[in-house]
Scaffold this motif. Structure first.
Motif, mmCIF file in Angstrom:
data_model
loop_
_atom_site.group_PDB
_atom_site.id
_atom_site.type_symbol
_atom_site.label_atom_id
_atom_site.label_comp_id
_atom_site.label_asym_id
_atom_site.label_seq_id
_atom_site.Cartn_x
_atom_site.Cartn_y
_atom_site.Cartn_z
ATOM 1 N N ASP A 8 0.884 -1.081 0.234
ATOM 2 C CA ASP A 8 -0.141 0.140 -0.352
ATOM 3 C C ASP A 8 1.000 1.339 0.121
ATOM 4 O O ASP A 8 1.825 1.336 0.558
ATOM 5 N N HIS A 10 0.644 5.260 -0.380
ATOM 6 C CA HIS A 10 0.173 6.754 0.037
ATOM 7 C C HIS A 10 1.006 8.224 -0.479
ATOM 8 O O HIS A 10 2.317 8.148 -0.086
ATOM 9 N N THR A 19 -3.917 13.304 -0.811
ATOM 10 C CA THR A 19 -3.009 11.996 -0.574
ATOM 11 C C THR A 19 -3.652 10.783 -1.202
ATOM 12 O O THR A 19 -4.773 10.973 -1.159
ATOM 13 N N ASP A 21 -4.381 7.510 -2.448
ATOM 14 C CA ASP A 21 -3.656 6.105 -1.429
ATOM 15 C C ASP A 21 -4.106 4.843 -2.979
ATOM 16 O O ASP A 21 -4.909 5.085 -4.461
ATOM 17 N N ALA A 22 -3.001 3.960 -2.438
ATOM 18 C CA ALA A 22 -2.017 2.755 -4.219
ATOM 19 C C ALA A 22 -2.524 2.119 -4.498
ATOM 20 O O ALA A 22 -1.332 2.279 -3.292
ATOM 21 N N SER A 23 -2.294 0.607 -4.532
ATOM 22 C CA SER A 23 -1.667 -0.666 -4.267
ATOM 23 C C SER A 23 -0.398 -1.089 -5.154
ATOM 24 O O SER A 23 -1.336 -0.987 -6.456
ATOM 25 N N THR A 44 -2.700 5.609 -11.571
ATOM 26 C CA THR A 44 -3.648 5.706 -11.023
ATOM 27 C C THR A 44 -4.387 7.070 -10.942
ATOM 28 O O THR A 44 -3.357 7.873 -11.391
ATOM 29 N N CYS A 46 -5.823 10.396 -8.989
ATOM 30 C CA CYS A 46 -5.969 11.223 -7.520
ATOM 31 C C CYS A 46 -7.770 11.147 -7.375
ATOM 32 O O CYS A 46 -8.338 11.684 -8.598
#
Length: 58
Positions: A8, A10, A19, A21-23, A44, A46
């Protein structure tokens, strides 16, 4: 050494400072004895402003 699960992340959006959040999925890692160390990427966005972010990992 490669990871067994998703990491994970941030990170801050460069456009609006929100912020994000991505995996990141596990990669093969970096191996000193291998010439096949490949940089992988994932995109990804925002959720606040829609800015597209590119994450790179081994």
């Amino acid at each position: 050494m490669s990871r067994t699960g998703h990491a994970d992340m941030h990170i801050g959006c460069p456009e609006c400072d929100a912020t994000v959040d991505a995996s990141v999925p596990p990669g093969p890692g970096i191996h000193a004895e291998s010439d096949s160390n490949r940089l992988l990427g994932k995109e990804t966005q925002c959720r606040n402003c829609g800015h597209e972010l590119e994450l790179y990992y081994y």
